[in-house]
Design a protein around this motif. Sequence first.
Motif, PDB file in Angstrom:
ATOM      1  N   LYS A 193      -1.435  13.058   3.755  1.00  0.00           N
ATOM      2  CA  LYS A 193      -0.044  12.935   3.324  1.00  0.00           C
ATOM      3  C   LYS A 193       0.639  11.765   4.024  1.00  0.00           C
ATOM      4  O   LYS A 193       1.423  11.034   3.415  1.00  0.00           O
ATOM      5  N   MET A 194       0.341  11.577   5.301  1.00  0.00           N
ATOM      6  CA  MET A 194       0.928  10.447   6.019  1.00  0.00           C
ATOM      7  C   MET A 194       0.451   9.122   5.439  1.00  0.00           C
ATOM      8  O   MET A 194       1.227   8.167   5.301  1.00  0.00           O
ATOM      9  N   GLU A 195      -0.829   9.059   5.091  1.00  0.00           N
ATOM     10  CA  GLU A 195      -1.350   7.829   4.495  1.00  0.00           C
ATOM     11  C   GLU A 195      -0.700   7.557   3.140  1.00  0.00           C
ATOM     12  O   GLU A 195      -0.375   6.402   2.810  1.00  0.00           O
ATOM     13  N   ALA A 196      -0.476   8.611   2.351  1.00  0.00           N
ATOM     14  CA  ALA A 196       0.172   8.424   1.048  1.00  0.00           C
ATOM     15  C   ALA A 196       1.615   7.951   1.223  1.00  0.00           C
ATOM     16  O   ALA A 196       2.083   7.052   0.498  1.00  0.00           O
ATOM     17  N   LYS A 197       2.326   8.525   2.186  1.00  0.00           N
ATOM     18  CA  LYS A 197       3.695   8.078   2.443  1.00  0.00           C
ATOM     19  C   LYS A 197       3.721   6.625   2.892  1.00  0.00           C
ATOM     20  O   LYS A 197       4.589   5.841   2.484  1.00  0.00           O
ATOM     21  N   THR A 198       2.756   6.264   3.733  1.00  0.00           N
ATOM     22  CA  THR A 198       2.707   4.878   4.213  1.00  0.00           C
ATOM     23  C   THR A 198       2.456   3.910   3.064  1.00  0.00           C
ATOM     24  O   THR A 198       3.084   2.842   2.981  1.00  0.00           O
ATOM     25  N   ARG A 199       1.559   4.271   2.157  1.00  0.00           N
ATOM     26  CA  ARG A 199       1.289   3.399   1.009  1.00  0.00           C
ATOM     27  C   ARG A 199       2.525   3.250   0.123  1.00  0.00           C
ATOM     28  O   ARG A 199       2.844   2.135  -0.338  1.00  0.00           O
ATOM     29  N   ASN A 200       3.229   4.354  -0.110  1.00  0.00           N
ATOM     30  CA  ASN A 200       4.437   4.271  -0.944  1.00  0.00           C
ATOM     31  C   ASN A 200       5.506   3.402  -0.295  1.00  0.00           C
ATOM     32  O   ASN A 200       6.187   2.608  -0.977  1.00  0.00           O
ATOM     33  N   LEU A 201       5.652   3.538   1.022  1.00  0.00           N
ATOM     34  CA  LEU A 201       6.635   2.703   1.710  1.00  0.00           C
ATOM     35  C   LEU A 201       6.224   1.235   1.687  1.00  0.00           C
ATOM     36  O   LEU A 201       7.086   0.342   1.578  1.00  0.00           O
ATOM     37  N   ARG A 202       4.934   0.976   1.771  1.00  0.00           N
ATOM     38  CA  ARG A 202       4.457  -0.408   1.686  1.00  0.00           C
ATOM     39  C   ARG A 202       4.762  -1.002   0.310  1.00  0.00           C
ATOM     40  O   ARG A 202       5.160  -2.178   0.189  1.00  0.00           O
ATOM     41  N   ILE A 203       4.576  -0.183  -0.721  1.00  0.00           N
ATOM     42  CA  ILE A 203       4.864  -0.668  -2.079  1.00  0.00           C
ATOM     43  C   ILE A 203       6.352  -0.975  -2.226  1.00  0.00           C
ATOM     44  O   ILE A 203       6.747  -2.019  -2.788  1.00  0.00           O
ATOM     45  N   GLN A 204       7.195  -0.088  -1.716  1.00  0.00           N
ATOM     46  CA  GLN A 204       8.640  -0.338  -1.785  1.00  0.00           C
ATOM     47  C   GLN A 204       9.025  -1.588  -0.994  1.00  0.00           C
ATOM     48  O   GLN A 204       9.855  -2.394  -1.433  1.00  0.00           O
ATOM     49  N   GLN A 205       8.412  -1.751   0.155  1.00  0.00           N
ATOM     50  CA  GLN A 205       8.720  -2.925   0.973  1.00  0.00           C
ATOM     51  C   GLN A 205       8.294  -4.213   0.268  1.00  0.00           C
ATOM     52  O   GLN A 205       9.041  -5.206   0.246  1.00  0.00           O
ATOM     53  N   ASN A 206       7.101  -4.203  -0.320  1.00  0.00           N
ATOM     54  CA  ASN A 206       6.636  -5.404  -1.026  1.00  0.00           C
ATOM     55  C   ASN A 206       7.497  -5.707  -2.247  1.00  0.00           C
ATOM     56  O   ASN A 206       7.729  -6.880  -2.589  1.00  0.00           O
ATOM     57  N   THR A 207       7.985  -4.645  -2.892  1.00  0.00           N
ATOM     58  CA  THR A 207       8.859  -4.860  -4.055  1.00  0.00           C
ATOM     59  C   THR A 207      10.166  -5.538  -3.649  1.00  0.00           C
ATOM     60  O   THR A 207      10.659  -6.456  -4.323  1.00  0.00           O
ATOM     61  N   ILE A 208      10.721  -5.091  -2.526  1.00  0.00           N
ATOM     62  CA  ILE A 208      11.975  -5.696  -2.053  1.00  0.00           C
ATOM     63  C   ILE A 208      11.740  -7.126  -1.576  1.00  0.00           C
ATOM     64  O   ILE A 208      12.544  -8.036  -1.830  1.00  0.00           O
ATOM     65  N   LEU A 209      10.623  -7.342  -0.885  1.00  0.00           N
ATOM     66  CA  LEU A 209      10.338  -8.691  -0.394  1.00  0.00           C
ATOM     67  C   LEU A 209      10.061  -9.670  -1.532  1.00  0.00           C
ATOM     68  O   LEU A 209      10.225 -10.892  -1.358  1.00  0.00           O
ATOM     69  N   ALA A 210       9.654  -9.143  -2.687  1.00  0.00           N
ATOM     70  CA  ALA A 210       9.372 -10.025  -3.829  1.00  0.00           C
ATOM     71  C   ALA A 210      10.634 -10.464  -4.563  1.00  0.00           C
ATOM     72  O   ALA A 210      10.562 -11.318  -5.463  1.00  0.00           O
ATOM     73  N   GLN A 211      11.768  -9.892  -4.213  1.00  0.00           N
ATOM     74  CA  GLN A 211      13.013 -10.287  -4.874  1.00  0.00           C
ATOM     75  C   GLN A 211      13.377 -11.729  -4.492  1.00  0.00           C
ATOM     76  O   GLN A 211      13.197 -12.141  -3.343  1.00  0.00           O
ATOM     77  N   PRO A 212      13.913 -12.485  -5.431  1.00  0.00           N
ATOM     78  CA  PRO A 212      14.213 -13.905  -5.132  1.00  0.00           C
ATOM     79  C   PRO A 212      15.365 -14.095  -4.140  1.00  0.00           C
ATOM     80  O   PRO A 212      15.420 -15.110  -3.444  1.00  0.00           O
TER      81      PRO A 212
END
Length: 231
Positions: free
Chosen positions: A64-83
Amino acid sequence: MPLFLMHDEEITPYIQQQGKDLLTQLDLAHTQRTLELNPQTLWAFLKKEVVSKIRKQARTAISKMEAKTRNLRIQQNTILAQPDIKTNPDSQHETSLLLNYISDLKRQRNDCNHKISSAQYRIMGETVSCYWSSVAHKLKPCNIIYSLECLNNPHQKTHSDHMAELARDYHDKVQTDSEELSFASLTLATCTATQAVDHRLSNDTSELLSDLLTYQDIASALNSLWQSTRP
């Protein structure tokens, strides 16, 4: 059991329910004891079930911790991809929060792995004992006997087995060759040893020791001993 599972919302109720079921089965085993239904087999079954549940829950918690970490990584990458990430303070603040959450999850996961490893080491690993603590200590030199001389024979034994046999035979000879004292000799030796004693009991003490103990005296002494007081 890993310590972090002590606060698990699923493990604690499960163990409590298993304990209640065990008590019910133990009460039943007192009247209907069989090969399958007895305290020993019930305890063994409970231990097996609880250990299996704990192991499964420990693996699930880390997953569960690994799944939460992956989801947070995806959210972080999505925000960092904003122009406008470099000019938008809200996006930067949200990215910082996500990074803190990811760091906390990593620390929790490392703590879980450490506690699991520590628990397994305590159960199956070797503990520090007198053997391991004495490995680094230097051995003290002993007085070594290199040879023994035979009785009435100038030849000396140097082999350890022969030396052991020689010492054993000598000890047996000393025990068997000693003369048995007669009753008169034993009485004389006892009187001689008694007369050599300087300190003697007084007449009053001797009379007290010569008196026979009654049942009441023994009961009183035992009662005083139970109450931690002298008679």
